[in-house]
Structure formats: C-alpha cells, structure tokens
Design an enzyme around this catalytic site. Structure first.
Site, mmCIF file in Angstrom:
data_model
loop_
_atom_site.group_PDB
_atom_site.id
_atom_site.type_symbol
_atom_site.label_atom_id
_atom_site.label_comp_id
_atom_site.label_asym_id
_atom_site.label_seq_id
_atom_site.Cartn_x
_atom_site.Cartn_y
_atom_site.Cartn_z
ATOM 1 N N CYS A 11 -1.718 -31.782 21.829
ATOM 2 C CA CYS A 11 -2.160 -32.125 20.322
ATOM 3 C C CYS A 11 -3.609 -32.229 20.438
ATOM 4 O O CYS A 11 -4.518 -32.082 21.446
ATOM 5 C CB CYS A 11 -1.257 -32.964 19.771
ATOM 6 S SG CYS A 11 -1.593 -34.772 20.048
ATOM 7 N N ASN A 14 -3.700 -36.928 21.342
ATOM 8 C CA ASN A 14 -2.613 -37.295 22.390
ATOM 9 C C ASN A 14 -2.547 -38.568 22.120
ATOM 10 O O ASN A 14 -2.141 -39.497 23.169
ATOM 11 C CB ASN A 14 -3.267 -37.051 23.798
ATOM 12 C CG ASN A 14 -2.147 -37.280 24.815
ATOM 13 O OD1 ASN A 14 -2.486 -37.797 26.082
ATOM 14 N ND2 ASN A 14 -0.933 -37.227 24.619
ATOM 15 N N CYS A 16 -0.392 -39.041 18.755
ATOM 16 C CA CYS A 16 0.434 -39.023 17.704
ATOM 17 C C CYS A 16 1.548 -38.133 18.133
ATOM 18 O O CYS A 16 2.646 -38.415 18.364
ATOM 19 C CB CYS A 16 -0.037 -38.802 16.323
ATOM 20 S SG CYS A 16 -1.291 -39.869 15.614
ATOM 21 N N ARG A 17 1.323 -36.852 17.938
ATOM 22 C CA ARG A 17 2.206 -35.806 18.126
ATOM 23 C C ARG A 17 2.635 -35.415 19.432
ATOM 24 O O ARG A 17 3.876 -35.568 19.779
ATOM 25 C CB ARG A 17 2.034 -34.447 17.254
ATOM 26 C CG ARG A 17 1.895 -34.698 16.013
ATOM 27 C CD ARG A 17 0.947 -33.408 15.433
ATOM 28 N NE ARG A 17 -0.352 -33.256 15.825
ATOM 29 C CZ ARG A 17 -1.304 -32.254 15.591
ATOM 30 N NH1 ARG A 17 -0.941 -31.347 15.037
ATOM 31 N NH2 ARG A 17 -2.489 -32.776 16.084
ATOM 32 N N SER A 18 1.988 -35.125 20.451
ATOM 33 C CA SER A 18 2.282 -34.867 21.798
ATOM 34 C C SER A 18 2.895 -36.065 22.596
ATOM 35 O O SER A 18 4.065 -35.680 23.184
ATOM 36 C CB SER A 18 0.907 -34.043 22.529
ATOM 37 O OG SER A 18 -0.049 -35.139 22.708
ATOM 38 N N ASP A 132 -0.289 -32.896 11.249
ATOM 39 C CA ASP A 132 -0.654 -34.153 11.979
ATOM 40 C C ASP A 132 -0.758 -35.451 11.403
ATOM 41 O O ASP A 132 -1.316 -35.749 10.074
ATOM 42 C CB ASP A 132 -2.216 -33.677 12.140
ATOM 43 C CG ASP A 132 -2.797 -34.688 13.188
ATOM 44 O OD1 ASP A 132 -2.303 -35.785 13.426
ATOM 45 O OD2 ASP A 132 -4.020 -34.422 13.916
HETATM 46 P P1 4NP Z 1 -2.461 -36.254 17.094
HETATM 47 O O1 4NP Z 1 -3.243 -37.081 16.072
HETATM 48 O O2 4NP Z 1 -3.403 -35.014 17.492
HETATM 49 O O3 4NP Z 1 -1.302 -35.937 17.022
HETATM 50 O O4 4NP Z 1 -2.755 -37.472 18.493
HETATM 51 C C1 4NP Z 1 -4.780 -37.154 15.992
HETATM 52 C C2 4NP Z 1 -4.976 -38.104 16.524
HETATM 53 C C3 4NP Z 1 -6.346 -38.752 16.288
HETATM 54 C C4 4NP Z 1 -7.260 -37.972 15.765
HETATM 55 C C5 4NP Z 1 -6.899 -36.680 15.295
HETATM 56 C C6 4NP Z 1 -5.433 -36.347 15.397
HETATM 57 N N1 4NP Z 1 -8.344 -38.233 15.416
HETATM 58 O O5 4NP Z 1 -9.411 -37.473 14.738
HETATM 59 O O6 4NP Z 1 -9.116 -39.341 16.089
#
Ligand code: 4NP
Length: 164
Positions: A11, A14, A16-18, A132
């Site tokens: 993702c 790294n 939240c989703r993955s 997300d």
């Molecule tokens: P992820 O979510 O891709 O599912 O881990 C996010 C976590 C952090 C950010 C964006 C999406 N960020 O912009 O910091």
C-alpha cells in the site's frame, strides 16, 4: 526465505491496509497449517512511516478480531522484492503503478504478471481499489474487504500450486 510461496501486500504508507492484509493472511495461513509453505510480508511505496507499527485504526480492528500484529514494522518496497515474492498484491491501482515503477529494474517481462490489485481477487464487489482508511477512517469496511480478499488469495494459491 525458503517457503514455496511468498506473498507481499503493498500500500502507500504500510501502516493501514497492507499490514492489515499481512496479519489477516498470516492468520488464515496458520489456521490451515501452511505457515511452513506460505510466507507473508507487506511494504509501502512511500517512506514516511518506515519502522512504525501499524496505525491505531488497523490495530483496533485486528485486536477486535483477535489477530496478532506483534513485531510488524513498516518498510518501503525495494526492487529485490520483485525477485523475492511470487504474489505482489497492491491495495489500489496507484500502489500497483508505483510498485511496478519501483521494481522495474528487477522485474522481468514475465514476472510482471505477479503484480496485481487486491480487488482483482474479489471482482464481485465491483470496487477497483481498497479505500485508504488513513484518510477515510473506515477501518471496519476495509477489514471486510481484506478478510474476503485474503480468503480468495489463499484459494488462488492453493489452486495455482495444485494443493487440494
Ligand atoms: P496505507 O495508508 O497506505 O493504507 O498505509 C496511508 C498511511 C499513511 C499515509 C497515507 C496512506 N500518509 O500519507 O502518511
């Protein structure tokens, strides 16, 4: 890593989703007694959260479902991942495009087939991307998709490998 099959979820951050997909997939693999055969990891295309544990929203849903995330720490995608993993499952189409670019140097023409989006596993949902939750806060809905998709991925691996 000497597992028969190695799976990487990708993702953006790294956190939240993955990592949610990694923890859920690990649990399913362990339930089937396949932990010696299937290795599971996750990584982000971005570098902002390297070394951090999963986001509190992801920890919350995993806790609610009794799924462990102990020791998980965010890392960034590296070109070597293209060689190390057999299934590189990207949580949205942007992650797929970015991961492809980041791995291009190590990714043969043929190997590009190992990269696909998570929602391709569950096309019946009619949703192209895992949303997300970092922005939208919908961790429970994301968990629903992740759980369904991980079941589908395990079925796909078993079919691909000829395991009954
Ligand atoms: P992820 O979510 O891709 O599912 O881990 C996010 C976590 C952090 C950010 C964006 C999406 N960020 O912009 O910091």
């Amino acid at each position: 890593m000497d597992h028969n099959v190695r799976v990487l979820f990708v993702c953006l951050g790294n956190i939240c989703r993955s990592p949610m997909a990694e923890a859920v997939m690990r649990k399913l693999v362990a339930e089937k007694g396949l932990e010696e055969r299937i290795a599971v990891d996750s990584a982000g295309t971005g570098d902002w959260h390297i070394g951090r544990e999963p986001h509190e929203g992801t920890r919350g849903v995993l806790d609610a479902h009794g799924i462990t995330y102990v020791g998980m720490k965010a890392r960034q995608v590296i070109p070597q991942d293209a060689a190390d993993f057999h299934y590189i499952v990207c949580m949205d189409r942007k992650n797929l495009k970015d991961a492809h670019e980041m791995m291009e140097s190590a990714l043969g023409q043929q190997a590009a087939g190992k990269l696909f989006t998570f929602m391709e596993l569950i096309p019946g949902r009619g949703v192209p991307d895992v949303p997300d939750p970092y922005y939208e806060g919908n961790f429970d809905y994301v968990y629903e998709l992740v759980d369904e998709g991980c079941h589908a991925l395990l079925d796909k691996i078993k079919a691909d490998m000829g395991w009954s």
